[in-house]
Design an enzyme around this catalytic site. Structure first.
Site, PDB file in Angstrom:
ATOM      1  N   GLU A 201       8.056  58.742  -3.599  1.00  0.00           N
ATOM      2  CA  GLU A 201       7.357  59.075  -4.963  1.00  0.00           C
ATOM      3  C   GLU A 201       7.968  58.179  -5.796  1.00  0.00           C
ATOM      4  O   GLU A 201       7.423  57.093  -6.167  1.00  0.00           O
ATOM      5  CB  GLU A 201       7.226  60.516  -5.238  1.00  0.00           C
ATOM      6  CG  GLU A 201       6.512  60.738  -6.488  1.00  0.00           C
ATOM      7  CD  GLU A 201       6.274  62.050  -6.865  1.00  0.00           C
ATOM      8  OE1 GLU A 201       7.505  62.793  -6.584  1.00  0.00           O
ATOM      9  OE2 GLU A 201       5.645  62.677  -7.758  1.00  0.00           O
ATOM     10  N   ASP A 279      -1.465  67.832  -5.746  1.00  0.00           N
ATOM     11  CA  ASP A 279      -0.205  67.842  -6.248  1.00  0.00           C
ATOM     12  C   ASP A 279       0.031  69.221  -7.225  1.00  0.00           C
ATOM     13  O   ASP A 279       0.214  70.020  -6.900  1.00  0.00           O
ATOM     14  CB  ASP A 279       0.291  66.539  -6.700  1.00  0.00           C
ATOM     15  CG  ASP A 279       2.005  66.562  -6.925  1.00  0.00           C
ATOM     16  OD1 ASP A 279       2.599  67.328  -6.219  1.00  0.00           O
ATOM     17  OD2 ASP A 279       2.380  65.601  -7.242  1.00  0.00           O
ATOM     18  N   ASP A 280      -0.407  68.800  -8.364  1.00  0.00           N
ATOM     19  CA  ASP A 280      -0.305  69.928  -9.776  1.00  0.00           C
ATOM     20  C   ASP A 280      -1.374  69.607 -10.518  1.00  0.00           C
ATOM     21  O   ASP A 280      -1.420  69.342 -11.673  1.00  0.00           O
ATOM     22  CB  ASP A 280       1.259  69.581 -10.257  1.00  0.00           C
ATOM     23  CG  ASP A 280       2.436  69.727  -9.385  1.00  0.00           C
ATOM     24  OD1 ASP A 280       2.721  70.767  -9.064  1.00  0.00           O
ATOM     25  OD2 ASP A 280       2.933  68.467  -9.328  1.00  0.00           O
TER      26      ASP A 280
END
Ligand code: ADE
Ligand code: ZN
Length: 335
Positions: A201, A279-280
Site C-alpha cells: 500500500e 477499506d474504511d
C-alpha cells in the site's frame, strides 16, 4: 458504462474482502456512542469531525481512526457498528463480506475480546438471517506493535476461534515489514486459519514478496505497488493470487494522486485477480458501490469488466466452492 448504469453495478452480486469494521464508524454514530458512554470528543459536532478527514498519508488517517475507535466500549456498540455496515452492504448489492477488526485497539483500552466478538458475531448472524448476507470474520494484528503482542492477542482470541476464518496484518506499513511477524503467522498456519496481510500500500514491492514467501498469505490486501517489480506481477498473474484493492482509500491516502492515475484497470487487463473494496468507507467517502462507480467514472469500465471484478471478489473469498457457485451462476446470467 455511464451514470445510468449504476443500477447494473448495484445488481451485480459482489463480495467485500477488505473492510475494517472500525473504519465504518460514521461521525453520526461516533457522536451517538460517545454520548451513550459519557465520553467527550475533541470536535464540536459531526461537521467539524468530518472536515478533519483530510489525510496526507496513511499515518494521518490512522491517528484519527484509532482515536475514533475509542467510543466503542460495549457489546451493543460493536453490534451497532457492524449492523450499520451490513445495512449499507444490503443497499449496495453486497452478498458476502469478510470484515477485519483490530482487537488490540480495544484490548489496550481494557475492552475484553469477548465483548468485541459477541457484538460483532451477533450482528453478522443477523446479517445472514435478516439480510441474506453471508460473512466470515478476520482478526488483524496491528503491525506497529510487537510480535509478542500479536502472540498474546492470538491466545486471547482462541476461545472464539470458530468465529474466525483468517488472521490479517494491518496498521502503519512503513518500517513494519511482514518478516517481523513470521513466527506468529507460522502459528496461525498451524491453527488452520487463513492468512492475509496488507502489503504494497505504502510499503515497497519487497513487502509483498515477504507476505507471500514468509507469511504465506492467500490474498494480498492493497498490493498496488506490485507494479514496481515485473517478476512479482508475473507471479501474481500466474498463481492468480488475489489483490484486495481499495480505490477511494488509495486516492484519499495519496497512494495515487488522482483516480485517473490508479492502476486497478491496468492490473485487471493484465489478468490479475484484482477486487474492489472500500477499506474504511466512513473516512474515505464511500462504501463498496461508490468505489465501483468512482473507478468506472475515472477509468472507464465495461459491463464485462464489472462482471469480472465481481467474479474475482467471489472467487477470492474464503467461501467453499459450493457456496460460491450460486453467486458465480448469477454473474454468468448477467454476462
Ligand atoms: N487500518 C485501517 N485501514 C488501514 C489501511 N488502509 N492500511 C493499513 N491499516 C489500516
Ligand atoms: Zn485496509
Amino acid at each position: 458504462m455511464s451514470d445510468a448504469d449504476t443500477g447494473f453495478l448495484r445488481t451485480l452480486p459482489k463480495a467485500e474482502l477488505h473492510l475494517h469494521l472500525e473504519g465504518t464508524l460514521e461521525p453520526e454514530l461516533m457522536f451517538q456512542l460517545a454520548e451513550r458512554n459519557g465520553l467527550e470528543l475533541p470536535y464540536s459536532d459531526v461537521d467539524a469531525l468530518r472536515s478533519a478527514y483530510e489525510f496526507g498519508n496513511l499515518q494521518d488517517f490512522l491517528d484519527l481512526y484509532y482515536q475514533g475507535a475509542g467510543v466503542l466500549q460495549t457489546e451493543q456498540d460493536f453490534y451497532d457498528l457492524t449492523w450499520a455496515y451490513l445495512e449499507r452492504c444490503a443497499a449496495d448489492g453486497v452478498v458476502h463480506v469478510e470484515p477485519f477488526f483490530d482487537p488490540q485497539t480495544h484490548t489496550a483500552r481494557s475492552i475484553p475480546m469477548s465483548t468485541q466478538f459477541k457484538g460483532i458475531t451477533r450482528a453478522l448472524n443477523d446479517g445472514q438471517e435478516k439480510l441474506g448476507i453471508s460473512s466470515r470474520l478476520i482478526l488483524c494484528f496491528l503491525r506497529h506493535l510487537s510480535e509478542e503482542d500479536a502472540f498474546t492477542t492470538l491466545q486471547q482470541a482462541m476461545p472464539w476461534r470458530k468465529h474466525l476464518v483468517a488472521v490479517g496484518l494491518d496498521s502503519g506499513e512503513k518500517g513494519n515489514p511482514p518478516e517481523k511477524f513470521q513466527r506468529v503467522f507460522d502459528e496461525v498456519h498451524r491453527l488452520g486459519l487463513g492468512i492475509v496481510a496488507h502489503a504494497g500500500e505504502e510499503g515497497p514491492a519487497d513487502y509483498i514478496w515477504q507476505a507471500l514467501n514468509l507469511l504465506k498469505v492467500q490474498r494480498v490486501d492493497h498490493g498496488v505497488r506490485c507494479v514496481e517489480d515485473p517478476a512479482l506481477v508475473q507471479k501474481l498473474i500466474d498463481e492468480q493470487i488475489p489483490l484486495t484493492v481499495c480505490p477511494l482509500s488509495n486516492t484519499r491516502l495519496k497512494v495515487f494522486g488522482d483516480m485517473a492515475e490508479h492502476n486497478i484497470m491496468q492490473l485487471l487487463e493484465q489478468g490479475m485477480c484484482v477486487t474492489i473494496n472500500s477499506d474504511d468507507p466512513a473516512y474515505f467517502g464511500g462504501y463498496l458501490l461508490q468505489n465501483y462507480i468512482a473507478v468506472r467514472d475515472a477509468l472507464g469500465m465495461t459491463e464485462a469488466q464489472a462482471i469480472q471484478l465481481a467474479r474475482n471478489s467471489i472467487n477470492a473469498s474464503f467461501l467453499s466452492e459450493a457456496e460460491k457457485a450460486p453467486h458465480l451462476e448469477a454473474l454468468e446470467q448477467l454476462a
